[in-house]
Design a protein around this motif. Sequence first.
Motif, PDB file in Angstrom:
ATOM      1  N   LYS A   9      68.474  41.626  23.768  1.00 35.72           N
ATOM      2  CA  LYS A   9      67.580  40.958  22.894  1.00 35.72           C
ATOM      3  C   LYS A   9      66.273  41.734  23.035  1.00 35.72           C
ATOM      4  O   LYS A   9      65.634  42.041  22.269  1.00 35.72           O
ATOM      5  CB  LYS A   9      67.351  39.405  23.304  1.00 35.72           C
ATOM      6  N   ALA A  10      66.190  42.157  24.017  1.00 34.38           N
ATOM      7  CA  ALA A  10      64.738  43.115  24.466  1.00 34.38           C
ATOM      8  C   ALA A  10      64.794  44.341  23.640  1.00 34.38           C
ATOM      9  O   ALA A  10      63.696  44.588  23.113  1.00 34.38           O
ATOM     10  CB  ALA A  10      64.850  43.392  25.993  1.00 34.38           C
ATOM     11  N   ARG A  11      65.997  45.012  23.717  1.00 35.21           N
ATOM     12  CA  ARG A  11      65.887  46.379  22.988  1.00 35.21           C
ATOM     13  C   ARG A  11      65.803  46.096  21.305  1.00 35.21           C
ATOM     14  O   ARG A  11      65.391  46.796  20.512  1.00 35.21           O
ATOM     15  CB  ARG A  11      67.185  46.942  23.065  1.00 35.21           C
ATOM     16  N   HIS A  12      66.330  44.779  20.892  1.00 31.18           N
ATOM     17  CA  HIS A  12      66.241  44.520  19.577  1.00 31.18           C
ATOM     18  C   HIS A  12      65.014  43.842  19.041  1.00 31.18           C
ATOM     19  O   HIS A  12      64.459  44.436  18.134  1.00 31.18           O
ATOM     20  CB  HIS A  12      67.234  43.264  19.111  1.00 31.18           C
ATOM     21  N   ASP A  13      64.212  43.372  19.908  1.00 37.50           N
ATOM     22  CA  ASP A  13      62.654  42.717  19.502  1.00 37.50           C
ATOM     23  C   ASP A  13      61.714  43.630  19.925  1.00 37.50           C
ATOM     24  O   ASP A  13      60.649  43.330  19.510  1.00 37.50           O
ATOM     25  CB  ASP A  13      62.707  41.441  20.122  1.00 37.50           C
ATOM     26  N   PHE A  14      62.030  44.590  20.805  1.00 38.69           N
ATOM     27  CA  PHE A  14      60.762  45.339  21.400  1.00 38.69           C
ATOM     28  C   PHE A  14      61.031  46.825  21.235  1.00 38.69           C
ATOM     29  O   PHE A  14      62.282  47.307  21.178  1.00 38.69           O
ATOM     30  CB  PHE A  14      60.584  44.889  22.897  1.00 38.69           C
ATOM     31  N   THR A  15      60.005  47.553  21.108  1.00 44.39           N
ATOM     32  CA  THR A  15      60.097  48.969  21.168  1.00 44.39           C
ATOM     33  C   THR A  15      59.645  49.356  22.883  1.00 44.39           C
ATOM     34  O   THR A  15      58.739  48.986  23.200  1.00 44.39           O
ATOM     35  CB  THR A  15      59.198  49.755  20.280  1.00 44.39           C
ATOM     36  N   ILE A  16      60.752  50.001  23.395  1.00 45.21           N
ATOM     37  CA  ILE A  16      60.441  50.324  24.930  1.00 45.21           C
ATOM     38  C   ILE A  16      59.770  51.558  24.904  1.00 45.21           C
ATOM     39  O   ILE A  16      60.313  52.668  24.282  1.00 45.21           O
ATOM     40  CB  ILE A  16      61.706  50.221  25.505  1.00 45.21           C
ATOM     41  N   GLU A  17      58.696  51.615  25.367  1.00 41.53           N
ATOM     42  CA  GLU A  17      57.827  52.953  25.584  1.00 41.53           C
ATOM     43  C   GLU A  17      58.147  53.531  27.030  1.00 41.53           C
ATOM     44  O   GLU A  17      58.060  54.910  27.015  1.00 41.53           O
ATOM     45  CB  GLU A  17      56.470  52.458  25.331  1.00 41.53           C
ATOM     46  N   GLU A  18      58.078  52.940  27.916  1.00 40.05           N
ATOM     47  CA  GLU A  18      58.377  53.486  29.206  1.00 40.05           C
ATOM     48  C   GLU A  18      59.151  52.511  30.212  1.00 40.05           C
ATOM     49  O   GLU A  18      59.126  51.486  30.210  1.00 40.05           O
ATOM     50  CB  GLU A  18      56.916  53.683  29.965  1.00 40.05           C
ATOM     51  N   THR A  19      59.983  53.332  30.996  1.00 40.53           N
ATOM     52  CA  THR A  19      61.008  52.383  31.846  1.00 40.53           C
ATOM     53  C   THR A  19      60.923  52.647  33.352  1.00 40.53           C
ATOM     54  O   THR A  19      60.437  53.726  33.840  1.00 40.53           O
ATOM     55  CB  THR A  19      62.503  52.711  31.344  1.00 40.53           C
ATOM     56  N   GLU A  85      53.135  52.598  41.017  1.00 40.62           N
ATOM     57  CA  GLU A  85      53.905  51.955  39.864  1.00 40.62           C
ATOM     58  C   GLU A  85      53.281  50.486  39.283  1.00 40.62           C
ATOM     59  O   GLU A  85      53.143  50.511  38.167  1.00 40.62           O
ATOM     60  CB  GLU A  85      55.444  51.739  40.305  1.00 40.62           C
ATOM     61  N   ILE A  86      53.177  49.790  40.228  1.00 35.37           N
ATOM     62  CA  ILE A  86      52.468  48.638  40.057  1.00 35.37           C
ATOM     63  C   ILE A  86      50.985  48.782  39.344  1.00 35.37           C
ATOM     64  O   ILE A  86      50.773  48.106  38.119  1.00 35.37           O
ATOM     65  CB  ILE A  86      52.170  47.720  41.237  1.00 35.37           C
ATOM     66  N   ALA A  87      50.365  49.737  39.634  1.00 34.09           N
ATOM     67  CA  ALA A  87      48.998  50.104  39.228  1.00 34.09           C
ATOM     68  C   ALA A  87      49.066  50.541  37.691  1.00 34.09           C
ATOM     69  O   ALA A  87      48.339  50.066  36.844  1.00 34.09           O
ATOM     70  CB  ALA A  87      47.865  50.902  39.991  1.00 34.09           C
ATOM     71  N   ARG A  88      50.203  51.363  37.632  1.00 31.26           N
ATOM     72  CA  ARG A  88      50.438  51.858  36.153  1.00 31.26           C
ATOM     73  C   ARG A  88      50.874  50.637  35.202  1.00 31.26           C
ATOM     74  O   ARG A  88      50.575  50.768  34.205  1.00 31.26           O
ATOM     75  CB  ARG A  88      51.426  53.004  36.177  1.00 31.26           C
ATOM     76  N   ILE A 100      55.840  43.641  29.694  1.00 33.19           N
ATOM     77  CA  ILE A 100      56.678  43.969  30.678  1.00 33.19           C
ATOM     78  C   ILE A 100      58.288  43.313  30.598  1.00 33.19           C
ATOM     79  O   ILE A 100      58.002  42.047  30.935  1.00 33.19           O
ATOM     80  CB  ILE A 100      56.377  44.262  32.106  1.00 33.19           C
ATOM     81  N   VAL A 101      59.394  43.630  30.127  1.00 35.81           N
ATOM     82  CA  VAL A 101      60.386  43.122  30.067  1.00 35.81           C
ATOM     83  C   VAL A 101      61.572  43.850  30.697  1.00 35.81           C
ATOM     84  O   VAL A 101      61.720  45.104  30.961  1.00 35.81           O
ATOM     85  CB  VAL A 101      60.839  43.098  28.351  1.00 35.81           C
ATOM     86  N   PRO A 102      62.605  42.939  31.398  1.00 37.22           N
ATOM     87  CA  PRO A 102      63.601  43.614  32.133  1.00 37.22           C
ATOM     88  C   PRO A 102      64.556  43.919  30.945  1.00 37.22           C
ATOM     89  O   PRO A 102      65.001  43.441  30.092  1.00 37.22           O
ATOM     90  CB  PRO A 102      64.244  42.245  33.057  1.00 37.22           C
ATOM     91  N   LEU A 103      65.349  44.982  31.236  1.00 36.86           N
ATOM     92  CA  LEU A 103      66.229  45.590  30.573  1.00 36.86           C
ATOM     93  C   LEU A 103      67.611  45.370  30.937  1.00 36.86           C
ATOM     94  O   LEU A 103      68.774  44.897  30.077  1.00 36.86           O
ATOM     95  CB  LEU A 103      66.053  47.072  30.383  1.00 36.86           C
ATOM     96  N   ASP A 104      67.871  45.505  32.182  1.00 39.68           N
ATOM     97  CA  ASP A 104      69.526  45.471  32.618  1.00 39.68           C
ATOM     98  C   ASP A 104      69.459  45.398  34.194  1.00 39.68           C
ATOM     99  O   ASP A 104      68.432  45.721  34.853  1.00 39.68           O
ATOM    100  CB  ASP A 104      70.284  46.501  32.348  1.00 39.68           C
ATOM    101  N   LEU A 105      70.423  44.722  34.712  1.00 37.93           N
ATOM    102  CA  LEU A 105      70.716  44.753  36.303  1.00 37.93           C
ATOM    103  C   LEU A 105      71.698  45.411  36.675  1.00 37.93           C
ATOM    104  O   LEU A 105      72.783  45.391  36.106  1.00 37.93           O
ATOM    105  CB  LEU A 105      71.036  43.177  36.558  1.00 37.93           C
ATOM    106  N   HIS A 106      71.662  46.511  37.351  1.00 38.91           N
ATOM    107  CA  HIS A 106      72.866  47.410  37.666  1.00 38.91           C
ATOM    108  C   HIS A 106      72.894  47.583  39.199  1.00 38.91           C
ATOM    109  O   HIS A 106      72.062  47.367  39.969  1.00 38.91           O
ATOM    110  CB  HIS A 106      72.567  48.544  37.059  1.00 38.91           C
ATOM    111  N   ALA A 107      73.908  48.201  39.686  1.00 38.30           N
ATOM    112  CA  ALA A 107      74.183  48.921  40.931  1.00 38.30           C
ATOM    113  C   ALA A 107      73.674  50.316  41.043  1.00 38.30           C
ATOM    114  O   ALA A 107      74.331  50.833  40.202  1.00 38.30           O
ATOM    115  CB  ALA A 107      75.536  48.395  41.719  1.00 38.30           C
ATOM    116  N   GLN A 115      66.230  47.375  35.840  1.00 43.52           N
ATOM    117  CA  GLN A 115      65.280  48.245  34.997  1.00 43.52           C
ATOM    118  C   GLN A 115      64.583  47.472  34.118  1.00 43.52           C
ATOM    119  O   GLN A 115      64.910  46.645  33.308  1.00 43.52           O
ATOM    120  CB  GLN A 115      66.458  49.053  34.150  1.00 43.52           C
ATOM    121  N   ILE A 116      62.873  47.744  34.147  1.00 42.12           N
ATOM    122  CA  ILE A 116      62.104  47.164  33.372  1.00 42.12           C
ATOM    123  C   ILE A 116      61.421  48.157  32.463  1.00 42.12           C
ATOM    124  O   ILE A 116      61.554  49.370  32.804  1.00 42.12           O
ATOM    125  CB  ILE A 116      60.957  46.313  34.293  1.00 42.12           C
ATOM    126  N   GLY A 117      60.935  47.590  31.442  1.00 33.14           N
ATOM    127  CA  GLY A 117      60.271  48.721  30.376  1.00 33.14           C
ATOM    128  C   GLY A 117      59.014  47.935  29.861  1.00 33.14           C
ATOM    129  O   GLY A 117      58.907  46.777  29.705  1.00 33.14           O
TER     130      GLY A 117
END
Length: 150
Positions: A9-19, A85-88, A100-107, A115-117
Amino acid sequence: MKLFAQNKKARHDFTIEETYEAGIELTGPEVKSIRAGRANLKESYARIRDGEAFLVGAHVSPYENATHVTQDPTRQRRLLLNKREIARLVGKSQESGKTIVPLDLHAKNGLIKLQIGVASRKKEYDKRREIAKKTMQRETEKAIKERSRV
């Protein structure tokens, strides 16, 4: 890289600019539950508070075989990012219309990563245009496949 949960839903509802890739602070039963595929990132987001990043609203189902006290499945979990990274992220998220939206949980190398974007909300006409583009691409691939059979 094994994918445990994805926020489509995040990739559908948002334009991801930076991950960014962040570690996530979990308890033992939460790790086992995520590895079993019992995590959900829908309706979750990241928030930065007091110089620390947190994942809010993510649901990790309780692990059935856990022996100690069960925890809240939607508790806030700290994200492990360095100060730069937090400051950015703080700078990007304070821009108008950015979140800031989470995109996926992976190993990755045996560790669970999130992965957040940095994203901005898509307009309705952008969503329709993207759906039409995917439909056209699917139809052309289907036509090419049929033509190669003949």
